[in-house]
Design a protein around this motif. Structure first.
Motif, PDB file in Angstrom:
ATOM      1  N   GLY A  41      -0.519  57.652  38.458  1.00  0.00           N
ATOM      2  CA  GLY A  41       0.472  57.189  37.474  1.00  0.00           C
ATOM      3  C   GLY A  41      -0.156  56.388  36.354  1.00  0.00           C
ATOM      4  O   GLY A  41       0.187  56.552  35.181  1.00  0.00           O
ATOM      5  N   VAL A  42      -1.086  55.509  36.710  1.00  0.00           N
ATOM      6  CA  VAL A  42      -1.786  54.718  35.682  1.00  0.00           C
ATOM      7  C   VAL A  42      -2.599  55.641  34.788  1.00  0.00           C
ATOM      8  O   VAL A  42      -2.573  55.517  33.557  1.00  0.00           O
ATOM      9  N   LEU A  43      -3.309  56.572  35.389  1.00  0.00           N
ATOM     10  CA  LEU A  43      -4.112  57.526  34.618  1.00  0.00           C
ATOM     11  C   LEU A  43      -3.246  58.341  33.666  1.00  0.00           C
ATOM     12  O   LEU A  43      -3.589  58.524  32.487  1.00  0.00           O
ATOM     13  N   LYS A  44      -2.102  58.819  34.168  1.00  0.00           N
ATOM     14  CA  LYS A  44      -1.197  59.589  33.312  1.00  0.00           C
ATOM     15  C   LYS A  44      -0.676  58.728  32.161  1.00  0.00           C
ATOM     16  O   LYS A  44      -0.588  59.202  31.022  1.00  0.00           O
ATOM     17  N   ALA A  45      -0.333  57.491  32.449  1.00  0.00           N
ATOM     18  CA  ALA A  45       0.177  56.603  31.399  1.00  0.00           C
ATOM     19  C   ALA A  45      -0.896  56.329  30.360  1.00  0.00           C
ATOM     20  O   ALA A  45      -0.615  56.331  29.154  1.00  0.00           O
ATOM     21  N   GLU A  46      -2.119  56.104  30.800  1.00  0.00           N
ATOM     22  CA  GLU A  46      -3.213  55.823  29.867  1.00  0.00           C
ATOM     23  C   GLU A  46      -3.512  56.997  28.949  1.00  0.00           C
ATOM     24  O   GLU A  46      -3.982  56.815  27.829  1.00  0.00           O
ATOM     25  N   ASP A  48      -1.203  59.422  28.185  1.00  0.00           N
ATOM     26  CA  ASP A  48       0.058  59.938  27.664  1.00  0.00           C
ATOM     27  C   ASP A  48       0.424  61.308  28.258  1.00  0.00           C
ATOM     28  O   ASP A  48       0.846  62.212  27.547  1.00  0.00           O
ATOM     29  N   LEU A  49       0.220  61.426  29.565  1.00  0.00           N
ATOM     30  CA  LEU A  49       0.587  62.648  30.271  1.00  0.00           C
ATOM     31  C   LEU A  49       1.971  62.467  30.893  1.00  0.00           C
ATOM     32  O   LEU A  49       2.356  61.347  31.227  1.00  0.00           O
ATOM     33  N   PRO A  50       2.729  63.539  31.043  1.00  0.00           N
ATOM     34  CA  PRO A  50       4.079  63.403  31.604  1.00  0.00           C
ATOM     35  C   PRO A  50       4.025  62.921  33.057  1.00  0.00           C
ATOM     36  O   PRO A  50       3.112  63.283  33.805  1.00  0.00           O
ATOM     37  N   PRO A  51       5.008  62.119  33.456  1.00  0.00           N
ATOM     38  CA  PRO A  51       5.018  61.597  34.823  1.00  0.00           C
ATOM     39  C   PRO A  51       5.272  62.671  35.881  1.00  0.00           C
ATOM     40  O   PRO A  51       4.876  62.514  37.024  1.00  0.00           O
ATOM     41  N   SER A  52       5.891  63.764  35.493  1.00  0.00           N
ATOM     42  CA  SER A  52       6.213  64.828  36.436  1.00  0.00           C
ATOM     43  C   SER A  52       5.389  66.069  36.111  1.00  0.00           C
ATOM     44  O   SER A  52       5.138  66.373  34.946  1.00  0.00           O
ATOM     45  N   ASP A  53       4.973  66.783  37.152  1.00  0.00           N
ATOM     46  CA  ASP A  53       4.232  68.035  36.999  1.00  0.00           C
ATOM     47  C   ASP A  53       4.916  69.080  37.879  1.00  0.00           C
ATOM     48  O   ASP A  53       4.555  69.252  39.049  1.00  0.00           O
ATOM     49  N   PRO A  54       5.930  69.775  37.335  1.00  0.00           N
ATOM     50  CA  PRO A  54       6.707  70.718  38.151  1.00  0.00           C
ATOM     51  C   PRO A  54       5.863  71.807  38.820  1.00  0.00           C
ATOM     52  O   PRO A  54       6.161  72.212  39.941  1.00  0.00           O
ATOM     53  N   THR A  55       4.801  72.250  38.164  1.00  0.00           N
ATOM     54  CA  THR A  55       3.941  73.280  38.771  1.00  0.00           C
ATOM     55  C   THR A  55       3.267  72.727  40.016  1.00  0.00           C
ATOM     56  O   THR A  55       3.276  73.360  41.078  1.00  0.00           O
ATOM     57  N   ILE A  90       7.428  59.956  41.081  1.00  0.00           N
ATOM     58  CA  ILE A  90       7.838  60.112  39.680  1.00  0.00           C
ATOM     59  C   ILE A  90       8.442  58.815  39.168  1.00  0.00           C
ATOM     60  O   ILE A  90       8.166  58.393  38.034  1.00  0.00           O
ATOM     61  N   GLN A  91       9.238  58.160  39.988  1.00  0.00           N
ATOM     62  CA  GLN A  91       9.815  56.874  39.590  1.00  0.00           C
ATOM     63  C   GLN A  91       8.708  55.855  39.304  1.00  0.00           C
ATOM     64  O   GLN A  91       8.757  55.148  38.297  1.00  0.00           O
ATOM     65  N   HIS A  92       7.691  55.816  40.150  1.00  0.00           N
ATOM     66  CA  HIS A  92       6.565  54.911  39.914  1.00  0.00           C
ATOM     67  C   HIS A  92       5.819  55.292  38.637  1.00  0.00           C
ATOM     68  O   HIS A  92       5.425  54.420  37.855  1.00  0.00           O
ATOM     69  N   HIS A  93       5.632  56.593  38.435  1.00  0.00           N
ATOM     70  CA  HIS A  93       4.935  57.042  37.225  1.00  0.00           C
ATOM     71  C   HIS A  93       5.734  56.680  35.971  1.00  0.00           C
ATOM     72  O   HIS A  93       5.147  56.288  34.954  1.00  0.00           O
ATOM     73  N   ASN A  94       7.051  56.820  36.042  1.00  0.00           N
ATOM     74  CA  ASN A  94       7.889  56.415  34.904  1.00  0.00           C
ATOM     75  C   ASN A  94       7.733  54.922  34.621  1.00  0.00           C
ATOM     76  O   ASN A  94       7.727  54.512  33.458  1.00  0.00           O
ATOM     77  N   GLN A  95       7.624  54.125  35.653  1.00  0.00           N
ATOM     78  CA  GLN A  95       7.430  52.678  35.467  1.00  0.00           C
ATOM     79  C   GLN A  95       6.109  52.398  34.749  1.00  0.00           C
ATOM     80  O   GLN A  95       6.034  51.519  33.911  1.00  0.00           O
TER      81      GLN A  95
END
Length: 98
Positions: A41-46, A48-55, A90-95
């Motif tokens: 989640g931190v890596l995605k936020a840094e 600017d990657l989406p918090p969810s990856d449906p694939t 996903i909730q954590h990633h959104n945070q």
């Protein structure tokens, strides 16, 4: 107590002890898993990657369904369990995005 009742009580105690050990394994395993998903989640936020990856989520559900079938676990239960975990992640990633 009769011998049969005593034997049943001993068996019950043994099963409960095993269940308690397995519960501890589950809790520690989930703790370790969430450490990694928090880092993701931190890596995605840094970056600017989406918090969810449906694939990825679909791949994980398929993988877990296969594992559940091989482990003689109800695959629907396994899907519900993984979906619950995915929603928490996903909730954590959104945070982290906030």
């Amino acid at each position: 107590m009769t011998d049969a009742v005593t034997r049943a009580a001993d068996l019950l105690k043994g099963h409960r002890e095993s269940i308690d050990r397995l519960d501890a394994i589950l809790v520690y395993t989930l703790g370790e898993r969430f450490k990694h998903t928090q880092a993701v989640g931190v890596l995605k936020a840094e970056h600017d990657l989406p918090p969810s990856d449906p694939t990825r989520e679909a791949q994980q559900i398929a993988r877990l369904t296969d594992l559940a079938n091989r482990a003689d676990l109800d695959p629907e239960f396994a899907k519900k369990f993984l979906n619950f975990i995915i929603q928490e992640v996903i909730q954590h990633h959104n945070q982290h995005q906030s």
